[in-house]
Design an enzyme around this catalytic site. Structure first.
Site, PDB file in Angstrom:
ATOM      1  N   ASP A  34      10.733   4.773 -11.012  1.00 56.62           N
ATOM      2  CA  ASP A  34      10.222   3.419 -10.777  1.00 56.62           C
ATOM      3  C   ASP A  34       9.782   2.718 -12.063  1.00 56.62           C
ATOM      4  OD1 ASP A  34      10.416   4.183  -8.055  1.00 56.62           O
ATOM      5  OD2 ASP A  34       8.359   4.921  -8.045  1.00 56.62           O
ATOM      6  N   GLU A 211      12.833  -2.839  -0.940  1.00 52.95           N
ATOM      7  CA  GLU A 211      11.539  -2.562  -1.566  1.00 52.95           C
ATOM      8  C   GLU A 211      11.606  -2.920  -3.038  1.00 52.95           C
ATOM      9  OE1 GLU A 211      10.619   1.607  -1.073  1.00 52.95           O
ATOM     10  OE2 GLU A 211      12.578   2.256  -1.762  1.00 52.95           O
TER      11      GLU A 211
HETATM   12  O1  FUB Z   1       8.611   6.226  -5.924  1.00 50.48           O
HETATM   13  C1  FUB Z   1       8.188   6.088  -4.596  1.00 50.48           C
HETATM   14  C2  FUB Z   1       8.936   4.978  -3.955  1.00 50.48           C
HETATM   15  O2  FUB Z   1      10.326   5.253  -3.992  1.00 50.48           O
HETATM   16  C3  FUB Z   1       8.808   3.677  -4.703  1.00 50.48           C
HETATM   17  O3  FUB Z   1       7.593   3.057  -4.529  1.00 50.48           O
HETATM   18  C4  FUB Z   1       9.997   2.981  -4.144  1.00 50.48           C
HETATM   19  O4  FUB Z   1      10.323   1.800  -4.804  1.00 50.48           O
HETATM   20  C5  FUB Z   1      11.037   4.066  -4.286  1.00 50.48           C
HETATM   21  O5  FUB Z   1      11.539   4.158  -5.590  1.00 50.48           O
END
Ligand code: FUB
Length: 449
Positions: A34, A211
């Site tokens: 991320d 997301e």
């Molecule tokens: O790393 C945990 C979660 O997985 C992140 O918050 C999302 O964006 C995905 O990458």
């Protein structure tokens, strides 16, 4: 994982607070995911989240994310990265459930000389709706490296993950985050409180998970970029608009789904020294478990109409590699079919990879090697060939001038050998290594003296 292996890994992860690397993945002694990249004070800072193998006996969800804290990394040349250590940890944030290992994708932004680090995590007390859920908090520092001081409470009025902040040209700050939809809200001048109610952004795909928003402005256009599951796993997509709150129009795909099945992708983009870069993640060091990921970087290009060209992930990544460093050919620019890339040690993937040239004419290339010195005289090769092998080192093209014919001694151990090379003009060159006979050769690295 047994206890001994867990503690061995824990030691490997903690002894390396200050190391340098190049190529993809860019962080090579721990998992990282991320990545939010930012340019502060002429340097690039990466704020990733930190995946770890789940520690035993913690009652954690099996085969799930396990993320206890955040590090920050910086670089001036995108090749050499410094780890500034842990900046925020689940044990030290008053509102975070310190047993949850849920410190997901963060962001950091500068305002009036202060650095505001935004991060999601599970709360330790239930909200008015009775749910503990994900909150988003802020930690504040005077320098990008920290120390960061976490606020006592999470931002009021948010249930969500993957915060991202844009400060618009008029000084108004916007907080984006996700929870099913992608939301936007205005932030107050203090950067720690909402100035407006979060609103779900319209016109985005309604089917498939979305997301990880990352919003930026370029030439008066606002780009809302985000991972979205159009098919089976996440790919990076974007929408464009004329204002930070939209309306946005879906415009295209920045990076396709991973070919080897990492379910998530999560990214950010920066312009640095007149070049745009995409930071993203992939599970290179953990091919069988995609919740242990690693940050990668590739160059990004815009078309004249402002749309984004698709980025094809590479192993070579970005930045120059100095000729006198260990050049990891396995982080190649291009290769022929009969070249395989395999781990040096499958029980410790952080030991990296090696290149296997399987038979005659197998070739691999590695771009952008910086030969600074006039008098480079020798190539040093760490390689093995069970029956002895021969490779040619060529420069600038697969059929370019031969710099050296290298004999790899017969043997089962990796062995370092040195071979004289013909003259290299100082400057930046692409290297090609070509198998000269049918005997397989395994190369760990090459370097120049
Ligand atoms: O790393 C945990 C979660 O997985 C992140 O918050 C999302 O964006 C995905 O990458």
């Amino acid at each position: 994982m047994n206890l001994k292996k867990y503690f061995t890994l824990a030691i490997i992860f903690t002894v390396s607070a200050f190391t340098v690397w190049a190529q993809n993945p860019v962080i090579r002694d721990q998992f990282s995911a991320d990545p939010t990249a930012r340019v502060f004070n002429g340097k690039v800072y990466v704020f990733p989240s930190h995946d770890i193998p789940a520690p035993p006996n913690k009652n954690l969800r099996e085969n799930w994310f396990c993320m206890p804290d955040y590090h920050v990394f910086s670089s001036e040349n995108l090749s050499d990265w410094t780890d500034h250590g842990v900046i925020v940890s689940q044990n030290k944030v008053p509102w975070v459930d310190s047993t949850s290992y849920s410190m997901w994708a963060p962001d950091c932004i500068e305002r009036n000389g202060k650095y505001y680090f935004y991060f999601p995590a599970n709360k330790n007390v239930a909200g008015p709706n009775g749910r503990k859920g994900f909150g988003i908090g802020v930690a504040i520092a005077d320098k990008p490296e920290g120390p960061y001081v976490p606020q006592e409470n999470a931002i009021d009025g948010i249930f969500g993950i993957d915060p991202n902040v844009l400060i618009d040209k008029d000084g108004q700050a916007y907080l984006y985050y996700s929870m099913g939809n992608i939301y936007v809200a205005k932030l107050k001048e203090n950067m720690t409180e909402l100035a407006s109610k979060p609103v779900a952004i319209d016109n985005l795909p309604t089917k498939g998970m979305k997301e990880g928003p990352f919003v930026f402005e370029r030439n008066g256009k606002y780009y809302l970029t985000f991972p979205h599951v159009e098919n089976k796993t996440e790919r990076l997509e974007y929408a464009m608009g004329d204002s930070p709150e939209g309306p946005f129009t879906m415009t295209g795909v920045i990076m396709d789904e991973s070919e080897t099945g990492c379910w998530t992708n999560h990214h950010s983009m920066i312009e640095y020294n007149n070049q745009w870069y995409l930071f993203y993640h992939h599970n290179d060091y953990s091919p069988h478990f995609d919740k242990n990921r690693s940050v990668c970087i590739d160059s990004l290009f815009f078309n004249a109409d402002g749309t984004i060209q698709k980025v094809i992930p590479t192993k070579r990544g970005v930045g120059l590699t100095a000729a006198n460093e260990k050049i990891q050919l396995d982080r190649y620019s291009d290769k022929s079919e009969n070249v395989k890339i395999v781990f040096n040690d499958t029980t410790n993937t952080f030991a990296g990879w090696k290149t296997v040239l399987e038979n005659k004419d197998a070739w691999i290339s590695y771009n952008a090697v910086n030969f600074e010195k006039k008098n480079t005289a020798k190539v040093v090769v760490n390689a093995r060939a069970l029956n002895g092998g021969k490779v040619e080192l060529r420069i600038d093209a697969a059929d370019g001038p031969v710099l050296a014919e290298i004999s790899v001694p017969e043997g089962s151990e990796m062995t370092v050998s040195k071979t004289k090379i013909s003259k290299v003009k100082p400057g930046i060159h692409n290297l090609f290594v070509v198998a000269a006979n049918n005997n397989p050769v395994e190369i760990d690295w090459i370097s120049f003296e």
